[in-house]
Enzyme design. Structure first.
Site, PDB file in Angstrom:
ATOM      1  CB  SER A   1      -4.917   1.498   3.554  1.00 45.19           C
ATOM      2  OG  SER A   1      -3.998   0.849   2.494  1.00 45.19           O
TER       3      SER A   1
ATOM      4  CE  LYS B   1      -4.564   1.804  -0.879  1.00 41.91           C
ATOM      5  NZ  LYS B   1      -3.891   0.750  -0.895  1.00 41.91           N
TER       6      LYS B   1
ATOM      7  CB  SER C   1      -1.005  -0.002   1.199  1.00 45.55           C
ATOM      8  OG  SER C   1      -2.058  -0.869   1.037  1.00 45.55           O
TER       9      SER C   1
END
Length: 208
Positions: free
Chosen positions: A111, A59, A56
């Site tokens: 997230s 991102k 993640s």
């Protein structure tokens, strides 16, 4: 005598004593890095340039590309594809209209893989086109060992970075005032579907 020099001396003495008695911590990560944010000095590292899946942390680039190509007050429609990735979610409902600032909050605090797809579709027209923008941005930033295959970070062939380049990506993220403010928060609320009620988000950043 001023209190601060005395206190600083005491802390230094304790730190030296502790470091002399305690064994260094064991770190099991395949790669890691610690950088002094004030000077850029690398304090410790292991396999800092090894290409690995980045999960993640992807991102950060999703947020950067979004900020460069949209306004926080713009509205985006959550596409049906936002439910496809699975994994962490902001609880978005296909068809609802949300401001970019709301989707970025869901992206960075929750997230949300669904938020990443919604932003990619709004900014790039499709996730595939948005990924091209992510890779173009990576090249412009000089991230030579970073490549994106999606906007959310779930493992996929050809999707990788290094801990050294993730530091650079993190520094770029913190340059944006809105993103810097968002990532400092442990929790947030965003409007519920259709503007009814709210959805509570909790940060998955253990450092907080």
């Amino acid at each position: 005598m001023r209190l601060w020099p005395l206190l600083a001396s005491g802390i230094a003495a304790v730190a030296l004593t502790t470091s002399a008695l305690a064994a260094p911590p064991t770190i099991g990560a395949r790669a890691y890095i610690r950088v002094n944010p004030a000077t850029g000095e690398v304090l410790v590292q292991r396999a800092a340039y090894r290409r690995l899946p980045m999960a993640s942390t992807t991102k950060m680039m999703t947020a950067i590309v979004t900020r460069e190509r949209s306004d926080l007050e713009d509205f985006a429609v959550v596409p049906r594809a936002a439910a496809a990735p699975g994994g962490s979610s902001s609880g978005l409902v296909p068809g609802e209209r949300l401001r970019i600032r709301t989707l970025l909050t869901g992206l960075m605090i929750g997230s949300g893989n669904d938020a990443s797809i919604a932003l990619a579709a709004h900014v790039g027209g499709s996730e595939a086109r948005f990924v091209q923008l992510m890779n173009a941005e990576a090249r412009e930033m000089g991230l030579r060992n970073t490549r994106f295959a999606n906007a959310h970070g779930l493992d996929r062939s050809g999707h990788y970075s290094t801990v050294r380049e993730l530091v650079m990506l993190g520094e770029r993220t913190r340059e944006d005032p809105f993103l810097r403010q968002v990532v400092r928060r442990r929790t947030a609320t965003i409007p519920g579907p259709g503007g009814r009620g709210t959805r509570r988000l909790e940060s998955e950043n253990d450092l907080l």
